[in-house]
Write a protein that holds these residues in place. Structure first.
Motif, PDB file in Angstrom:
ATOM      1  N   ARG A 144       0.971  -1.137   0.077  1.00 35.60           N
ATOM      2  CA  ARG A 144       0.121  -0.073   0.062  1.00 35.60           C
ATOM      3  C   ARG A 144       0.947   1.260  -0.124  1.00 35.60           C
ATOM      4  O   ARG A 144       1.797   1.205   0.790  1.00 35.60           O
ATOM      5  CB  ARG A 144      -0.912   0.046   1.279  1.00 35.60           C
ATOM      6  CG  ARG A 144      -1.856   1.217   1.338  1.00 35.60           C
ATOM      7  CD  ARG A 144      -2.749   0.953   2.731  1.00 35.60           C
ATOM      8  NE  ARG A 144      -3.350  -0.274   2.780  1.00 35.60           N
ATOM      9  CZ  ARG A 144      -4.571  -0.721   2.135  1.00 35.60           C
ATOM     10  NH1 ARG A 144      -5.442   0.386   1.635  1.00 35.60           N
ATOM     11  NH2 ARG A 144      -5.183  -1.878   2.403  1.00 35.60           N
ATOM     12  N   ARG A 170       1.117   5.611  -0.791  1.00 32.84           N
ATOM     13  CA  ARG A 170       0.609   6.946  -0.393  1.00 32.84           C
ATOM     14  C   ARG A 170       0.964   7.805  -1.707  1.00 32.84           C
ATOM     15  O   ARG A 170       2.209   8.076  -1.906  1.00 32.84           O
ATOM     16  CB  ARG A 170       0.697   7.609   0.626  1.00 32.84           C
ATOM     17  CG  ARG A 170       0.096   7.016   1.707  1.00 32.84           C
ATOM     18  CD  ARG A 170       0.440   7.658   3.151  1.00 32.84           C
ATOM     19  NE  ARG A 170       1.686   8.463   3.412  1.00 32.84           N
ATOM     20  CZ  ARG A 170       2.930   7.735   3.643  1.00 32.84           C
ATOM     21  NH1 ARG A 170       2.851   6.337   3.865  1.00 32.84           N
ATOM     22  NH2 ARG A 170       4.111   7.971   3.866  1.00 32.84           N
ATOM     23  N   GLY A 193       5.078   4.011   1.620  1.00 26.71           N
ATOM     24  CA  GLY A 193       4.109   3.065   1.986  1.00 26.71           C
ATOM     25  C   GLY A 193       4.666   1.826   2.607  1.00 26.71           C
ATOM     26  O   GLY A 193       5.589   1.983   3.324  1.00 26.71           O
ATOM     27  N   GLU A 207       2.263  -5.393   3.107  1.00 26.57           N
ATOM     28  CA  GLU A 207       1.188  -6.193   3.642  1.00 26.57           C
ATOM     29  C   GLU A 207       1.000  -7.413   3.338  1.00 26.57           C
ATOM     30  O   GLU A 207       1.456  -7.894   2.192  1.00 26.57           O
ATOM     31  CB  GLU A 207      -0.162  -5.373   3.460  1.00 26.57           C
ATOM     32  CG  GLU A 207      -0.206  -3.716   3.736  1.00 26.57           C
ATOM     33  CD  GLU A 207      -1.377  -3.194   3.602  1.00 26.57           C
ATOM     34  OE1 GLU A 207      -2.078  -3.873   2.609  1.00 26.57           O
ATOM     35  OE2 GLU A 207      -1.643  -2.016   4.237  1.00 26.57           O
ATOM     36  N   LEU A 215      -0.862  -4.066  -5.819  1.00 24.93           N
ATOM     37  CA  LEU A 215      -0.407  -2.780  -5.110  1.00 24.93           C
ATOM     38  C   LEU A 215      -1.644  -1.964  -4.981  1.00 24.93           C
ATOM     39  O   LEU A 215      -2.482  -1.664  -5.983  1.00 24.93           O
ATOM     40  CB  LEU A 215       0.458  -1.971  -6.206  1.00 24.93           C
ATOM     41  CG  LEU A 215       0.819  -0.536  -5.879  1.00 24.93           C
ATOM     42  CD1 LEU A 215       1.510  -0.240  -4.813  1.00 24.93           C
ATOM     43  CD2 LEU A 215       1.798  -0.231  -7.125  1.00 24.93           C
ATOM     44  N   ILE A 216      -2.007  -1.291  -3.851  1.00 26.22           N
ATOM     45  CA  ILE A 216      -3.026  -0.510  -3.152  1.00 26.22           C
ATOM     46  C   ILE A 216      -2.430   1.161  -3.304  1.00 26.22           C
ATOM     47  O   ILE A 216      -1.483   1.222  -2.550  1.00 26.22           O
ATOM     48  CB  ILE A 216      -3.796  -0.849  -2.199  1.00 26.22           C
ATOM     49  CG1 ILE A 216      -4.267  -2.177  -2.266  1.00 26.22           C
ATOM     50  CG2 ILE A 216      -4.810   0.313  -1.712  1.00 26.22           C
ATOM     51  CD1 ILE A 216      -4.622  -2.775  -0.962  1.00 26.22           C
ATOM     52  N   GLU A 228      -3.178   4.894  -2.446  1.00 25.66           N
ATOM     53  CA  GLU A 228      -4.213   5.793  -1.594  1.00 25.66           C
ATOM     54  C   GLU A 228      -3.917   7.205  -2.057  1.00 25.66           C
ATOM     55  O   GLU A 228      -2.940   7.742  -2.279  1.00 25.66           O
ATOM     56  CB  GLU A 228      -3.988   5.423  -0.286  1.00 25.66           C
ATOM     57  CG  GLU A 228      -4.253   3.991   0.213  1.00 25.66           C
ATOM     58  CD  GLU A 228      -3.950   3.792   1.784  1.00 25.66           C
ATOM     59  OE1 GLU A 228      -3.026   4.619   2.366  1.00 25.66           O
ATOM     60  OE2 GLU A 228      -4.743   3.136   2.299  1.00 25.66           O
TER      61      GLU A 228
END
Length: 119
Positions: A25, A27, A107, A110, A116-117, A119
């Motif tokens: 994750r 940013r 990031g 996880e 890939l997230i 945000e």
């Protein structure tokens, strides 16, 4: 650790995730970009490799936009992407900045299937 060049940040990070069997994750606002890069992206400018690199998007969750497009841009001048233990990240960042190197924590890794997230 990998250099971020031809596949863009997204492609290289997804390669690390696939090899490690984990997800990440990040940013988007924390990802450093060169001055003017986002404006050029918003105006529709990109490398000839950009469309091919966007194929990585099928393994991502993100909102489209000019800044997100930069995740697929291969013209990154060879910055480095490193995955370090969370407890060491702040200390490493401080040491790099103290040495005059541009660095950022963008990031975290996880558990989960390689994805890939953003945000």
């Amino acid at each position: 650790m990998t250099d971020v060049t031809g596949f863009g940040l997204a492609g290289h990070l997804l390669g690390i995730l696939e090899a490690s069997g984990v997800a990440a994750r990040i940013r988007l606002a924390a990802v450093p970009v060169l001055p003017g890069a986002e404006a050029l992206s918003a105006a529709g400018h990109g490398s000839t490799l950009l469309p091919m690199n966007r194929a990585a998007a099928v393994r991502m969750v993100f909102s489209k936009g000019p800044r997100a497009d930069l995740l697929f841009d291969p013209q990154t001048a060879g910055g480095l992407l490193a995955a370090v233990p969370g407890g060491q990240a702040s200390g490493l960042l401080a040491a790099l900045v103290a040495a005059g190197e541009p660095a950022a924590i963008i990031g975290r890794i996880e558990p989960g299937a390689p994805c890939l997230i953003v945000e």
